[in-house]
Write an enzyme that holds these catalytic residues in place. Structure first.
Site, PDB file in Angstrom:
ATOM      1  N   GLU A  95      30.373  57.230   8.545  1.00 49.13           N
ATOM      2  CA  GLU A  95      30.343  56.364   7.367  1.00 49.13           C
ATOM      3  C   GLU A  95      31.364  55.245   7.427  1.00 49.13           C
ATOM      4  O   GLU A  95      31.096  54.131   6.988  1.00 49.13           O
ATOM      5  CB  GLU A  95      30.552  57.184   6.090  1.00 49.13           C
ATOM      6  CG  GLU A  95      29.354  58.028   5.657  1.00 49.13           C
ATOM      7  CD  GLU A  95      29.327  59.404   6.295  1.00 49.13           C
ATOM      8  OE1 GLU A  95      30.165  59.664   7.189  1.00 49.13           O
ATOM      9  OE2 GLU A  95      28.472  60.227   5.926  1.00 49.13           O
ATOM     10  N   HIS A 101      29.605  67.904  -3.925  1.00 49.46           N
ATOM     11  CA  HIS A 101      28.292  67.286  -3.719  1.00 49.46           C
ATOM     12  C   HIS A 101      27.654  66.819  -5.011  1.00 49.46           C
ATOM     13  O   HIS A 101      26.494  66.416  -5.011  1.00 49.46           O
ATOM     14  CB  HIS A 101      27.342  68.273  -3.021  1.00 49.46           C
ATOM     15  CG  HIS A 101      27.688  68.515  -1.592  1.00 49.46           C
ATOM     16  ND1 HIS A 101      28.797  69.229  -1.216  1.00 49.46           N
ATOM     17  CD2 HIS A 101      27.105  68.094  -0.438  1.00 49.46           C
ATOM     18  CE1 HIS A 101      28.852  69.257   0.109  1.00 49.46           C
ATOM     19  NE2 HIS A 101      27.844  68.589   0.596  1.00 49.46           N
TER      20      HIS A 101
HETATM   21  C1  LIG Z   1      30.804  62.912   5.571  1.00 52.93           C
HETATM   22  C2  LIG Z   1      29.447  63.492   5.411  1.00 52.93           C
HETATM   23  N1  LIG Z   1      28.375  62.746   5.722  1.00 52.93           N
HETATM   24  C3  LIG Z   1      27.138  63.250   5.605  1.00 52.93           C
HETATM   25  C4  LIG Z   1      26.933  64.538   5.187  1.00 52.93           C
HETATM   26  C5  LIG Z   1      25.532  65.113   5.034  1.00 52.93           C
HETATM   27  N2  LIG Z   1      25.278  66.085   6.102  1.00 52.93           N
HETATM   28  C6  LIG Z   1      25.442  67.395   5.892  1.00 52.93           C
HETATM   29  S1  LIG Z   1      25.154  68.302   7.269  1.00 52.93           S
HETATM   30  C7  LIG Z   1      24.773  66.926   8.153  1.00 52.93           C
HETATM   31  C8  LIG Z   1      24.352  67.037   9.579  1.00 52.93           C
HETATM   32  C9  LIG Z   1      25.386  67.644  10.409  1.00 52.93           C
HETATM   33  O1  LIG Z   1      24.913  67.767  11.707  1.00 52.93           O
HETATM   34  P1  LIG Z   1      25.671  68.706  12.723  1.00 52.93           P
HETATM   35  O2  LIG Z   1      27.117  68.363  12.707  1.00 52.93           O
HETATM   36  O3  LIG Z   1      24.986  68.620  14.024  1.00 52.93           O
HETATM   37  O4  LIG Z   1      25.541  70.153  12.095  1.00 52.93           O
HETATM   38  P2  LIG Z   1      24.237  71.041  11.914  1.00 52.93           P
HETATM   39  O5  LIG Z   1      23.794  70.820  10.504  1.00 52.93           O
HETATM   40  O6  LIG Z   1      23.242  70.616  12.914  1.00 52.93           O
HETATM   41  O7  LIG Z   1      24.730  72.419  12.111  1.00 52.93           O
HETATM   42  C10 LIG Z   1      24.890  65.786   7.367  1.00 52.93           C
HETATM   43  C11 LIG Z   1      24.621  64.421   7.839  1.00 52.93           C
HETATM   44  C12 LIG Z   1      28.084  65.280   4.845  1.00 52.93           C
HETATM   45  N3  LIG Z   1      27.978  66.530   4.398  1.00 52.93           N
HETATM   46  N4  LIG Z   1      29.309  64.744   4.989  1.00 52.93           N
END
Ligand SMILES: Cc1ncc(C[n+]2csc(CCOP(=O)(O)OP(=O)(O)O)c2C)c(N)n1
Ligand SMILES: Cc1ncc(C[n+]2csc(CCOP(=O)(O)OP(=O)(O)O)c2C)c(N)n1
Ligand SMILES: [Mg+2]
Ligand SMILES: [Mg+2]
Lengths: 347, 337, 337, 347
Positions: free
Chosen positions: B54, B123
């Site tokens: 971000e 959230h």
């Molecule tokens: C700073 C922030 N940006 C966006 C999100 C929304 N978000 C939650 S989980 C996620 C994906 C995370 O991907 P990864 O690190 O690969 O973990 P996975 O869910 O695949 O285990 C996102 C974009 C968030 N929680 N925090």
């Protein structure tokens, strides 16, 4: 292409003399606040900025003066901005850390690392609107630990954007030796984000220019971003008047002020062991010594190095130097002229 | 007039604007999936996925906006703005001033906000009053589909940064994403009129900074925004039965505030009740008190806001967020004193 | 009583606390140089340099605090908190609630703040009201050496996060760093009583949330904090000559506010003038209006705050920040209406 | 040391069955909001958590259930937390993304990347107060583009802290294929910060355990942090009920809802060229196809793989599985028991 050393030397000298004038005005108290010089970075800045074309963009850090000058910003406007005048580049609203020139697509920030995202945004708009242009991010090696800069390298890679990430590595971030707070190595970091990284002597304008040229080429050809780590030093230190700088220049006077509390800290009851305390004193003294040696008495001055290459034509050099000096004198004079009365006011 | 869901309306207006102005680009996390209709129509140069970075992509949006594009940047939910706050606080909001007025930042930041569906306190924040504290940012929060479309259009015409917040209880895509998840087994107190409503075929701007009176009344002015407006309207109907006549003003824009509308109404009723889903202290509710006092209006004042970190438990959450019950109680106590 | 400079006082109290409690550790950028006296006395395990990675080291401080340490984290100037805001907004401030009250975050964030020395709008913000909006954070802003010492001690005893802000016009080390730079050629309007003053040999806490009346008066209450208090006192003396009797309250703590002291004074004078170096809207000044209205006090209200992004030019800056002139004008107009 | 496969399998199975129960309760509407499962990550979690000692700390992401269970948090408290009950682990205040257990030094966050700094802070306090302990950060590969996580790797290196950075790489971040948004390679990034990085199959508990053991050793010996990239998959998708997941399960029904607006977007006047539009439709369909194939019908299930290694002793396996199933049944039953009246209330 071979760089035009004369033109580059002129750019660098112009910037150096301008900044020398700034130092003077700052000393006089006519410029307020912090003042970070680009002195020592001129070869890096000239080596890149001289290769830019219309539509290229500049994302600058707290040392924005040389890039703006070399890019063609009116030095009188710049100096008036430093003086906080309404007829300055930014109407006296920005100051030396917050310099903006819309026509040159040049934006500064005093926030460490901010030039990374800024260059990415410029490059994105370049790709969509000004094909063949690029964006440069200038920043120091200490900034390589700031998240937004790291993120922006990845973003430039995955969006395949024409960005030059130019790291001016003087080894110091304020009074911290950057290597002591930086793991791994900066070229590896660039590779880790999928970007070529090249290290080069930032005091040697010819080597640097060549490296810059290649990166510029890659960017314009749509081959994505490049990371350049160019060594340099800041003979004026992190910023004007920093205590470290004062110690470097007047050790006896300034050390006196520091020494008292420091010695008391060695002797006060409760705290670390004496051995630890003595170690810490040593660390501080070594930090002082190093900064004085590395920063304030630097080895290679990019201007001197370039000058040596031109010295064979001494009379041309003389002319050039006299000319630039005169230019700067006129700039300072003009910048200090009383503000013109705004017509609006008198009506 | 056709009827649209809240998210449909925003997307429809956005598409209208993107069709007219090719400088509008759209990026954020997962927009390829979540904004697939825009992607298909406007192509991958203009609708882009980002890494989960971000601070980099919001920072990039600032200079993209400065150099000829008109970016709409999606921060999935406004709570996440914290990792990218520098781009707003120290850059987007300040560059017009820093440049001496010579360079502006026509940027739209779009984010889901608000609670009421049990997702926990990291959230479900609103943060609109917090963002509004920063000079140089405009903050808009539509409460109906019509406003969602009209305000996003206005945001896209605005010369400087606009934060466009969509409440998750109104925006069906986000509620499906974070709350419902296709389940028939959960229910939320979704304000019907906010989630679906009339929408023009051709969108017109709703000017930024223009509040609207949603309900006329003479005893008491409730000022609110977003879902709070609907809660206030519900409370107002019920208060009416108790003989309390309530005016409800929907701010629509937090910054700049529509001072005229606020002062006019409070001057008439002499009583101001602020219903604000953002945190109570040092925010919108206080600012409304200040504005009315500055205008020299003698008034009685009360507020119903979110009191602390939002609890996960649905039951506790419902207590923590402004609800009809709390609004009615506050209104009655304003009438009594 | 001995006299100390503001920064000396803070350091002295900090050293007293560090000598007593070995869990207190101190880190931030350049602290080896800038806090060298603490380093020498307490050693390099407890006094540490960091990389320029505010989001990482502030985030780390949160869990360090949760697991037995008592970190004091230095964010060089509060403007930079923007790059690390997530650690405050979504973590430090919320974890006590998230954990059901079972886990707390005894963290002190120390930062320089404020303007008046010509460093430009990205380096002179106050932001205290902005931070105070977040439930779960305490925010303290001392205005004298004695308060600097007493409040940092209280912060170090507090079970949850405290933001400790030092105004650069008061803290001589920061003013030297960012403003003077060893020059004899510049002058700043440094409040003498704020920059140097009496200090106890052995520090005692000044409880968080306790305001102090700096001046008694009957016509008008000025509430302020930090350098603003000194500006208010200067204005008050001059207003006295015009026959206006002014009470000046120094909040010392923004969050939690000392509601009792505020209400008591405004109830007496019936007039409230807020002098706040933070931005005007959606912040401290509004909250004070809300609090007094909630208490049912009829009052006249005015405020003198920072109006927008702070200009670099010293002249424009002096206009933008609350100055004695503006305070007097606002006070007089409060008396007239 | 050879890992005790039976013990590990038990840990994993317990977590799996617990999470299956969670899915059920979520489907029933008894658990609100988003719900991210750790299903598919069990070998990674078990491989690390089984090696922890008292005083070690856990910094968790949005998939905190398995690590907490395996670390010994009372499953009844955990489930009650998910149900939002005042007698839950966090009194119903946190929910599944914000789980905290002080006695286990375990903290979660729903903010991507936050586990990095959190682990660094835990490790710092460990070094100063609990020598020989370490801190683990669990996060996904998509988080490797979040600045604070990158910063925290550098910080752990320069402070030489005992941190295990464990990247659970399922290739997806919500509905984005992570490689499409990630430049370079993750091991190189770790090297760029001065930390060893190892890639390992996160479904194979034995290989993973060995890699983990080495990293744990390094940490405890004061040799600093290690980065581990462990592949895995999430058969339940990013979170329960995500539209993608519903499409995977009921393609006809769910695609119907999506198709209308999508087709209209192909045909509306003004916009990209038809070729571009068709390309975008293809991209979306390919994304859908890939996620269904890669996520929801994963190849290797760490439990199945481990089970195969134990199958030779079938009766012991049977016993174990029956036992764990019973345990979970009791947990669910207990968690759903009516809340005890608080004495305070009735008095
Ligand atoms: C700073 C922030 N940006 C966006 C999100 C929304 N978000 C939650 S989980 C996620 C994906 C995370 O991907 P990864 O690190 O690969 O973990 P996975 O869910 O695949 O285990 C996102 C974009 C968030 N929680 N925090
Ligand atoms: C986010 C942020 N943190 C801290 C600072 C304070 N600061 C200004 S310059 C600087 C050092 C930067 O070092 P480097 O990137 O090497 O640049 P140099 O000054 O050496 O050119 C620091 C820490 C800042 N401006 N922004
Ligand atoms: Mg440097
Ligand atoms: Mg993933």
């Amino acid at each position: 292409m071979q760089p035009d050393l004369w033109a580059l030397y002129r750019l660098m000298l112009h910037s150096r003399l301008f900044e020398n004038a700034v130092i003077h005005l700052w000393d006089e108290g006519l410029i307020s606040g912090e003042m970070h010089m680009g002195i020592g970075e001129e070869a890096i800045v000239a080596g890149i900025v001289s290769q830019l074309i219309e539509g290229d963009a500049l994302a600058l850090d707290h040392r924005g003066t040389p890039p703006l000058l070399m890019r063609g910003v009116d030095p009188v406007l710049l100096l008036r901005e430093f003086l906080g005048r309404p007829d300055g580049l930014c109407a006296g609203m920005g100051g030396h850390m917050h310099l903006f020139s819309r026509e040159h697509l040049a934006a500064s920030s005093g926030i460490v690392g901010a030039s990374g995202p800024a260059a990415v945004g410029f490059a994105l708009s370049g790709v969509l609107q000004r094909p063949g242009t690029l964006a440069v991010a200038f920043f120091g090696e200490g900034s390589m630990n700031q998240g937004m800069l790291l993120e922006s390298m990845n973003l430039a890679v995955v969006w395949n954007l024409p960005v030059l990430f130019v790291c001016k590595d003087n080894g110091w971030s304020i009074s911290t030796m950057s290597p002591s707070m930086t793991g791994g190595n900066l070229l590896d970091r660039a590779h880790g984000f999928g970007m070529p990284g090249i290290a080069v002597d930032g005091n040697d304008i010819e080597s640097f220019y060549a490296v810059g040229e290649e990166a510029v080429q890659r960017a314009r050809n749509g081959e994505g971003p490049t990371f350049i780590r160019a060594s340099c030093s800041h003979p004026e230190g992190h910023m004007l008047g920093l205590q470290l700088q004062r110690i470097a220049r007047q050790p006896l006077k300034e050390m006196g002020e520091i020494a008292g509390p420091l010695l008391r800290s060695v002797t006060r009851v409760k705290g670390a062991s004496l051995r630890e305390r003595v170690e810490s004193v040593k660390e501080i003294l070594s930090m002082l010594g190093k900064t004085i040696k590395e920063e304030y008495i630097p080895g290679d001055d990019p201007l001197k190095l370039t000058r040596q290459k031109l010295i064979k034509d001494e009379s041309r050099l003389d002319d050039l130097e006299r000319e630039v000096l005169q230019e700067i004198e006129i700039v300072v004079e003009q910048a200090l002229e009383p503000e013109e009365l705004e017509l609006g006011r008198t009506q | 007039m056709r009827k649209l869901n809240f998210s449909e309306a925003a997307e429809d207006a956005l598409a209208q604007a993107m069709a007219q102005d090719k400088h509008i680009i759209y990026f954020g996390e997962d927009v390829v999936a979540n904004r697939r209709n825009l992607l298909v129509r406007f192509g991958k140069d203009r609708v882009r996925n980002t890494p989960i970075s971000e601070s980099a992509f919001l920072g990039a949006a600032v200079t993209a906006a400065m150099s000829g594009l008109r970016p709409v940047v999606e921060i999935m939910i406004i709570d996440f703005i914290a990792v990218a706050m520098d781009a707003l606080l120290n850059h987007a909001a300040k560059i017009e001033t820093f440049s001496g007025g010579k360079w502006n930042v026509p940027l739209v930041v779009r984010a889901a906000c608000g609670g009421g569906y049990g997702d926990g306190g990291q959230h479900e924040q609103s943060l609109w009053g917090w963002l509004a504290h920063i000079p140089g940012l405009s903050v808009v929060v539509p409460s109906t589909p019509a406003d969602a479309g009209g305000l996003i259009l206005a945001a896209l015409e605005h010369p400087n940064p606009v934060i466009f917040l969509e409440h998750k209880l109104l925006a069906e895509n986000w509620l499906d994403f974070m709350g419902t998840g296709g389940r028939k087994t959960v229910q939320f107190d979704v304000p019907v009129e906010g989630a679906r409503g009339p929408a023009p075929r051709k969108w017109q701007q709703i000017p930024i900074g223009q509040a609207v009176e949603r309900r006329k009344g003479s005893d008491l002015t409730i000022i609110s925004i977003g879902v709070g407006v609907h809660r206030a309207l519900e409370a107002a109907d019920s208060l009416d039965e108790q003989g309390i006549s309530v005016s409800v003003i929907d701010l629509r824009t937090i910054s700049p505030l529509d001072k005229g509308a606020i002062i006019e109404s409070v001057a008439k009723t002499g009583r101001l009740l602020v219903v604000d889903e953002d945190y109570e202290s040092f925010g919108l509710s206080g600012e409304l008190a200040a504005i009315t006092l500055e205008a020299g209006i003698p008034l009685k004042y009360n507020r119903v806001c979110t009191m602390g970190t939002i609890p996960f438990s649905r039951e506790l959450e419902d207590q923590a967020l402004p609800n009809v019950q709390r609004i009615k109680k506050a209104a009655v106590s304003l009438m009594e004193n």
